[in-house]
Design an enzyme around this catalytic site. Sequence first.
Site, PDB file in Angstrom:
ATOM      1  N   GLY A 166     -10.238  -6.558  32.124  1.00  0.00           N
ATOM      2  CA  GLY A 166     -11.617  -6.495  32.588  1.00  0.00           C
ATOM      3  C   GLY A 166     -12.574  -7.359  31.797  1.00  0.00           C
ATOM      4  O   GLY A 166     -12.185  -8.286  31.070  1.00  0.00           O
ATOM      5  N   CYS A 167     -13.861  -7.023  31.900  1.00  0.00           N
ATOM      6  CA  CYS A 167     -14.920  -7.867  31.356  1.00  0.00           C
ATOM      7  C   CYS A 167     -14.896  -7.970  29.840  1.00  0.00           C
ATOM      8  O   CYS A 167     -15.425  -8.932  29.277  1.00  0.00           O
ATOM      9  CB  CYS A 167     -16.286  -7.342  31.805  1.00  0.00           C
ATOM     10  SG  CYS A 167     -16.537  -7.370  33.591  1.00  0.00           S
ATOM     11  N   ASN A 168     -14.303  -7.008  29.162  1.00  0.00           N
ATOM     12  CA  ASN A 168     -14.239  -7.058  27.706  1.00  0.00           C
ATOM     13  C   ASN A 168     -13.138  -7.987  27.197  1.00  0.00           C
ATOM     14  O   ASN A 168     -13.085  -8.320  26.019  1.00  0.00           O
ATOM     15  CB  ASN A 168     -14.005  -5.674  27.121  1.00  0.00           C
ATOM     16  CG  ASN A 168     -12.810  -4.969  27.751  1.00  0.00           C
ATOM     17  OD1 ASN A 168     -12.974  -4.325  28.780  1.00  0.00           O
ATOM     18  ND2 ASN A 168     -11.632  -5.071  27.152  1.00  0.00           N
TER      19      ASN A 168
END
Length: 384
Positions: A166-168
């Site tokens: 994901g975005c992390n």
Amino acid sequence: MGLPMTVDAASTRITGGRTQAADSPWFPSSPYASSMAGVGSAVSSTSFSQQDVLDAFDISDPRICSIFLNSAIQRRYLALPPLGEDGTRLPEAQGDLLDKHKALAVDMGVRALRACLDDAGAAVSDIRYLCCVTSTGFLTPGISALIIRELGIDRHCARTDVVGMGCNAGLNALNAVSNWSMANPGELAVMVCTEACSAAYALDSTMRTAVVNSLFGDGAAALAVVAGPGSGALGEPGRPRILKFASCLIPDAMEAMRYDWDREQSRFSFYLDPQVPYVVGAHAELVIDRLLAKTGLLRSDIRHWLVHSGGKKVVDAVMVNLGLTRYDVRHTTGVLRDYGNLSSGSFLFSYERLQQENVTAPGDYGVLMTMGPGSTIETALIQW
């Protein structure tokens, strides 16, 4: 190969082959530091305003329109579904979306990597390690193998694919890339975050998908990393060293951000809980305090903040909880305005803008922060 360890009572800290006064600025114990040697970015070929997207899908529900038009996003780069004979957008099956992901992710990734190498003053033949990050599709072999073939990178290049975090994930990958670089000083490693968010769309009339569809855009960003003694990289000034990482997983919010199978639509669909901004904001101080622990640094010592462009409410929550100003997050909000949420590569788009702004000074500290499914907050401390 061990390094001599030196201790001088309470007035020094133990470091690899060096001593450090207890009241002097903190630095990592390794004799080498990995540095951010170059950055580059790329997007898909067509951009749309938020109103353009609403018109493209003939969306008139005032609740959904409000989400789009009050998102602090002006434009996003997207590869929308093709038009049918009647002028409406054709539905895309999951197989079509996977094909779209492969084509877009490789194309954007290649262009971002080339731009990164140009910025670093390096060549394709210099790459010894390639780490590719994506969460908008699944491929075997992965993006790294496809980019190596596309660019003719040395077949003996070490590689890693980080998929589905994901975005992390950009900072998770940077941690691994930085460690590889310090284990292989002088060798060039490149990280590529390439997200074809157009391939992760689910089109229906629900508020769940409206939030997601109003937010994400296509983009790729690449970062060159090399380790050497002292500061700087490839002999160039103004390239920050990577000093430290800190993470925070929030198990109670495990389901708050997820990309799972939508049985009704027979495709993957992303879900964002409305409480995500508040969950992230509530834990921001905790992970920043952990990042700065034992460094002798205060939050006020950080000159540059590069926060993931997760969405207006997420950015606002981080600002409030960390006491940041609008100026501190100017590149975060600028990237959100011009591109939307670019998932794992968003923070590198902000870093690229900061480097182009030419306002950093030797000795400045910066913090990189990303957040995503888990729920997770990832951070890194850097110094110019």
